[in-house]
Design an enzyme around this catalytic site. Structure first.
Site, PDB file in Angstrom:
ATOM      1  N   GLU A  34       0.662  -1.238  -0.078  1.00 52.12           N
ATOM      2  CA  GLU A  34      -0.012  -0.031  -0.110  1.00 52.12           C
ATOM      3  C   GLU A  34       0.602   1.196  -0.076  1.00 52.12           C
ATOM      4  O   GLU A  34       1.642   1.406   0.917  1.00 52.12           O
ATOM      5  CB  GLU A  34      -1.003  -0.092   1.148  1.00 52.12           C
ATOM      6  CG  GLU A  34      -2.002   1.083   0.938  1.00 52.12           C
ATOM      7  CD  GLU A  34      -3.312   0.598   1.847  1.00 52.12           C
ATOM      8  OE1 GLU A  34      -3.998   0.209   1.378  1.00 52.12           O
ATOM      9  OE2 GLU A  34      -3.368   1.012   3.032  1.00 52.12           O
ATOM     10  N   LYS A  36       0.755   4.757   0.970  1.00 50.57           N
ATOM     11  CA  LYS A  36       0.087   5.303   2.142  1.00 50.57           C
ATOM     12  C   LYS A  36       0.956   6.447   2.665  1.00 50.57           C
ATOM     13  O   LYS A  36       1.877   6.194   3.255  1.00 50.57           O
ATOM     14  CB  LYS A  36      -0.295   4.126   2.853  1.00 50.57           C
ATOM     15  CG  LYS A  36      -1.241   4.400   4.376  1.00 50.57           C
ATOM     16  CD  LYS A  36      -1.634   3.335   4.910  1.00 50.57           C
ATOM     17  CE  LYS A  36      -2.396   3.368   5.913  1.00 50.57           C
ATOM     18  NZ  LYS A  36      -2.835   2.159   6.679  1.00 50.57           N
ATOM     19  N   LYS A  97      -7.773   2.756  -3.353  1.00 52.64           N
ATOM     20  CA  LYS A  97      -8.438   2.507  -1.959  1.00 52.64           C
ATOM     21  C   LYS A  97      -9.236   3.718  -1.858  1.00 52.64           C
ATOM     22  O   LYS A  97      -8.456   4.884  -1.426  1.00 52.64           O
ATOM     23  CB  LYS A  97      -7.244   2.236  -1.237  1.00 52.64           C
ATOM     24  CG  LYS A  97      -7.582   2.019   0.170  1.00 52.64           C
ATOM     25  CD  LYS A  97      -7.322   0.407   0.429  1.00 52.64           C
ATOM     26  CE  LYS A  97      -7.824   0.044   1.954  1.00 52.64           C
ATOM     27  NZ  LYS A  97      -6.571   0.119   2.693  1.00 52.64           N
ATOM     28  N   GLU A 146     -14.335  -6.147   1.066  1.00 55.00           N
ATOM     29  CA  GLU A 146     -13.895  -6.185   2.508  1.00 55.00           C
ATOM     30  C   GLU A 146     -15.158  -6.511   3.447  1.00 55.00           C
ATOM     31  O   GLU A 146     -16.090  -5.747   3.717  1.00 55.00           O
ATOM     32  CB  GLU A 146     -13.118  -4.971   2.895  1.00 55.00           C
ATOM     33  CG  GLU A 146     -12.448  -4.654   4.235  1.00 55.00           C
ATOM     34  CD  GLU A 146     -11.957  -3.520   4.521  1.00 55.00           C
ATOM     35  OE1 GLU A 146     -10.870  -3.261   3.894  1.00 55.00           O
ATOM     36  OE2 GLU A 146     -12.422  -2.862   5.371  1.00 55.00           O
ATOM     37  N   ASN A 170     -10.705  -7.416   6.884  1.00 54.98           N
ATOM     38  CA  ASN A 170      -9.923  -6.534   7.867  1.00 54.98           C
ATOM     39  C   ASN A 170      -9.898  -6.819   9.378  1.00 54.98           C
ATOM     40  O   ASN A 170     -10.974  -6.721   9.937  1.00 54.98           O
ATOM     41  CB  ASN A 170     -10.621  -4.986   7.440  1.00 54.98           C
ATOM     42  CG  ASN A 170      -9.496  -3.951   7.886  1.00 54.98           C
ATOM     43  OD1 ASN A 170      -8.779  -3.946   8.706  1.00 54.98           O
ATOM     44  ND2 ASN A 170      -9.991  -2.650   7.119  1.00 54.98           N
ATOM     45  N   GLU A 206      -6.077  -8.173   5.919  1.00 55.46           N
ATOM     46  CA  GLU A 206      -5.738  -6.789   5.741  1.00 55.46           C
ATOM     47  C   GLU A 206      -5.528  -6.291   7.205  1.00 55.46           C
ATOM     48  O   GLU A 206      -6.216  -6.739   8.143  1.00 55.46           O
ATOM     49  CB  GLU A 206      -6.950  -6.100   5.120  1.00 55.46           C
ATOM     50  CG  GLU A 206      -7.274  -6.289   3.906  1.00 55.46           C
ATOM     51  CD  GLU A 206      -8.673  -5.629   3.272  1.00 55.46           C
ATOM     52  OE1 GLU A 206      -8.819  -4.527   3.616  1.00 55.46           O
ATOM     53  OE2 GLU A 206      -9.654  -6.464   2.643  1.00 55.46           O
ATOM     54  N   SER A 207      -4.457  -5.593   7.472  1.00 55.57           N
ATOM     55  CA  SER A 207      -4.278  -4.751   8.764  1.00 55.57           C
ATOM     56  C   SER A 207      -3.694  -5.735   9.746  1.00 55.57           C
ATOM     57  O   SER A 207      -4.037  -6.959   9.842  1.00 55.57           O
ATOM     58  CB  SER A 207      -5.489  -4.206   9.291  1.00 55.57           C
ATOM     59  OG  SER A 207      -6.194  -3.055   8.691  1.00 55.57           O
TER      60      SER A 207
END
Length: 249
Positions: A34, A36, A97, A146, A170, A206-207
């Protein structure tokens, strides 16, 4: 006007195929790295933010695909970053995103160079998800849908044509920002998670993925791809960070 420009854009690259190809090559989950600058929970993560330089380093390190934050309010992102990365000749397929709530955002993503878009089940009922999936497919794009709970996953599994797209779990609680990798394990162990594996749908973790051990944990839970931003983007040598995360060196 925007829709016509989106339809006239060069063909989208196959986001899902790129993830699967890299996973076959490395034996690790395909990495969506990502691009970011900031987040609502951490503020500015990378003060010396150069989206093109970061994207090129991710690609050099072995990322399969890239995620580009375009949300301005919470992440200090922009659609310009997508355009710049595409124009710089980065070959990795690109995910936009963005908090998508209108079809025009999908058209804007395609015009800006995105090959895939994020759709969040927590804010979109199935009727809207189905409509946006159809709009994306008409442009040759993939959707990353998601979910945060077993109930959301059960709901989206009812969507027609879902198997062509990607699902994501997530691990971050949107209310508290708390991150727990056990969320992936719990959801993948549920009956809905078992259905995902039975149908061969690619699940993205994710995360909260910071170490090779974290990668191994979510892979063992049944995840075929991972989306990682914060732990990579704040490193001085991003390409090496990718290789270390995936144990490629």
């Amino acid at each position: 006007m925007l829709q016509a420009r989106a339809k006239a854009a060069p063909p989208a690259r196959d986001f899902k195929a790129a993830l699967l190809a890299k996973a076959r090559q490395t034996g690790k989950p395909g990495l969506i790295a990502e691009v970011k600058k900031a987040s609502p929970s951490k503020g500015v993560i990378q003060p010396n933010f150069n989206p093109v330089k970061i994207a090129q380093a991710y690609e050099a390190g072995g990322a399969a695909c890239l995620s580009v934050l375009t949300d301005e309010k919470f992440f200090q992102g922009s659609f310009d970053n997508l355009t710049k990365i595409k124009a710089a000749g980065v070959n990795c397929p690109l995910l936009c995103k963005e908090f998508i709530v209108e079809a025009y955002q999908i058209f804007k993503a395609r015009v800006s160079g995105a090959d895939a878009v994020l759709l969040i089940a927590a804010v979109l009922p199935n009727q809207d998800l189905a409509y946006f999936m159809k709009a994306a497919r008409a442009l040759g794009m993939c959707c990353l849908i998601e979910v945060h709970t077993e109930a959301e996953l059960s709901r989206v599994l009812q969507l027609e044509g879902l198997d062509e797209h990607l699902l994501g779990i997530n691990n971050r609680d949107l209310g508290t920002f708390k991150v727990d990798l056990a969320v992936t394990q719990r959801i993948m162990d549920s009956s809905a998670g078992q259905e995902v594996q039975r149908r061969g749908i690619v699940m993205v973790g994710e995360s909260g993925i910071f170490t090779p051990e974290d990668v191994a944990f979510v892979q063992a839970a049944g995840v075929g791809a991972i989306l990682v931003g914060e732990s990579l983007v704040k490193q001085g040598d991003v390409a090496t960070g990718v290789k270390q995360l995936l144990s490629l060196e």
